[in-house]
Design an enzyme around this catalytic site. Sequence first.
Site, mmCIF file in Angstrom:
data_model
loop_
_atom_site.group_PDB
_atom_site.id
_atom_site.type_symbol
_atom_site.label_atom_id
_atom_site.label_comp_id
_atom_site.label_asym_id
_atom_site.label_seq_id
_atom_site.Cartn_x
_atom_site.Cartn_y
_atom_site.Cartn_z
ATOM 1 N N ARG A 1 0.529 -1.347 -0.036
ATOM 2 C CA ARG A 1 0.007 0.374 -0.134
ATOM 3 C C ARG A 1 0.764 1.331 0.090
ATOM 4 O O ARG A 1 0.158 2.297 -0.620
ATOM 5 C CB ARG A 1 -0.685 0.228 1.123
ATOM 6 N N CYS B 1 -26.615 -3.176 -8.557
ATOM 7 C CA CYS B 1 -27.581 -3.376 -7.564
ATOM 8 C C CYS B 1 -27.342 -4.041 -6.582
ATOM 9 O O CYS B 1 -27.675 -5.469 -5.586
ATOM 10 C CB CYS B 1 -28.452 -4.640 -8.220
ATOM 11 N N GLU B 2 -26.590 -3.260 -5.620
ATOM 12 C CA GLU B 2 -26.456 -3.495 -3.897
ATOM 13 C C GLU B 2 -26.416 -2.053 -2.780
ATOM 14 O O GLU B 2 -25.598 -0.576 -3.707
ATOM 15 C CB GLU B 2 -24.958 -4.253 -3.432
HETATM 16 N N1 LLP Z 1 2.599 -8.857 3.081
HETATM 17 C C1 LLP Z 1 2.160 -10.087 3.335
HETATM 18 C C2 LLP Z 1 2.798 -11.204 4.184
HETATM 19 C C3 LLP Z 1 0.636 -9.800 3.591
HETATM 20 O O1 LLP Z 1 0.064 -10.436 3.817
HETATM 21 C C4 LLP Z 1 -0.140 -8.264 2.667
HETATM 22 C C5 LLP Z 1 -1.079 -7.325 2.952
HETATM 23 C C6 LLP Z 1 1.552 -7.275 2.924
HETATM 24 C C7 LLP Z 1 2.665 -7.876 2.839
HETATM 25 C C8 LLP Z 1 1.478 -6.154 1.788
HETATM 26 O O2 LLP Z 1 0.905 -5.307 3.020
HETATM 27 P P1 LLP Z 1 0.402 -3.726 2.774
HETATM 28 O O3 LLP Z 1 2.539 -2.944 3.056
HETATM 29 O O4 LLP Z 1 0.159 -3.412 1.611
HETATM 30 O O5 LLP Z 1 0.047 -3.365 4.489
HETATM 31 N N2 LLP Z 1 -7.317 -5.378 1.006
HETATM 32 C C9 LLP Z 1 -7.080 -4.531 1.880
HETATM 33 C C10 LLP Z 1 -5.371 -4.907 2.343
HETATM 34 C C11 LLP Z 1 -4.485 -6.553 2.931
HETATM 35 C C12 LLP Z 1 -3.907 -6.354 3.219
HETATM 36 C C13 LLP Z 1 -3.243 -7.768 2.386
HETATM 37 N N3 LLP Z 1 -2.029 -8.623 2.853
HETATM 38 C C14 LLP Z 1 -7.440 -3.309 1.587
HETATM 39 O O6 LLP Z 1 -7.703 -2.965 0.820
HETATM 40 O O7 LLP Z 1 -6.665 -2.624 3.114
#
Ligand code: LLP
Length: 458
Positions: free
Chosen positions: A313, A384-385
């Site tokens: 992210r 439609c939600e």
């Molecule tokens: N490493 C592992 C093992 C992970 O499971 C994740 C994210 C990351 C790294 C990366 O994390 P980040 O730096 O992006 O926070 N869809 C959700 C976020 C799900 C994150 C899942 N794992 C959202 O849109 O907020």
Amino acid sequence: MSHSELPADLTDSTTGESVTIQTEQGLYVDPKALSAHLPALSYRGDALYMEQVSIDELAKQYGTPCYVYSKQAILDVYQAYTDSFASLNHQVCYAVKANSNLAVLGVLAQAGAGFDIVSRGELMRVLAAGGAASRVVFSGVGKTYSDIEYALTQGIGCFNVESISELTLINEVAKSLNKPAPISLRVNPNVDAKTHPYISTGLKDNKFGITHEDALAVYQQAADLSHIDIVGIDCHIGSQLTEVEPFVAALDKVIELIHSLRDAGIELQHIDLGGGLGVRYIDETPVSIDEFAQALLPKLSELGLTVFFEPGRSIVANAGVLLTQVDVLKPTEHKNFAIVDAAMNDLIRPALYQAEMAVIPSMLPSAGIDTDGTQPWDIVGAICETGDFLAKDRLLSLATGDVLAITGAGAYGFTMSSNYNSRPRASEVMVSGDSHQLIRKRETIEALYADEALWQAQ
Ligand code: LLP
């Protein structure tokens, strides 16, 4: 009140102060003040730009809905990680799940990034984008025989192992290929990441990792396996963390384990601290990459190990926007709905995590919050939600045909999109300086059912 008359704290672009006014009717996000926090975006006069390119021009040329990413913004955050940890041997393994477009992966591969993957598909993307398999770490709780076989054949850097059964399977595959498998154990440190429960991963109740208490015994088991090569230790406690304390608490637990492993004669080469650093979507004040580094560096440098990170992210969220056009305005007695051409199938974060993302116009209205034109709107899609919303109760001045930019959409935007309601997925564009390129065509509707067949059995 015009933009120039907004209270000082709304126009301050240099601090983490508020860019919003919460009124009884809804939330006003000051577009200029917000964009001052987003390096890729700026208003020139009244027109929104990404780098040197007008957002309206992009919307006209590529249509909407469309994801647009700034190459420079991606590279700048990557560079901030490598600069902040320059005093240590380190490897930034970008978490592909955040945004897996080949162009995004290619830009990062060229900059020297490694990658964190969770599927065979993500590994294939990394390789197609020119990434090096040796810089890939493979996370995830459910790796299959064929995933492992493929990754090992390609020569990936490390499997982040999440269970004893996965460890045994990796050994079996490695034996059959006669190729030792490099592994880390993903340790679940039971630390509260203080984030949304769906994106918290480091608690005992979560499905991830091997508990801190069991880790030493599992390492000893791993050391006895013929085709396992122990290279590291791994932990990832969650996503969109805005404070540094949970990272420090997790690191302390992992360091404890590293010492016990050393006492047991198990020497590691790297420590992987996962991803999870949060970003500013509207008014959040996440710890900066530099502050994150300052908090961790003293502890890390004593270890003498290479340090891996898996940010997703924080690298891409604020490099991207989702452009959408207002199709229908539907004021009702209780609520005003602006129906736009993007929907929850394009961007599911608001519906799934109640995520608040900013919505700003491609062209500023002539005045700000207190004008007659500003009303509270729910920005919704045509699906439609009732859960199909992108933002609720936002004070905006809208007309049909307006182009809006949903900011912070570079991460977990396109990658989580779907074809629900038989809606083709959006196009994607990358901007660099004054140039721009289509990096994924909008799907055609025919493509959505091209692999289906009519029932013909007698
Ligand atoms: N490493 C592992 C093992 C992970 O499971 C994740 C994210 C990351 C790294 C990366 O994390 P980040 O730096 O992006 O926070 N869809 C959700 C976020 C799900 C994150 C899942 N794992 C959202 O849109 O907020």
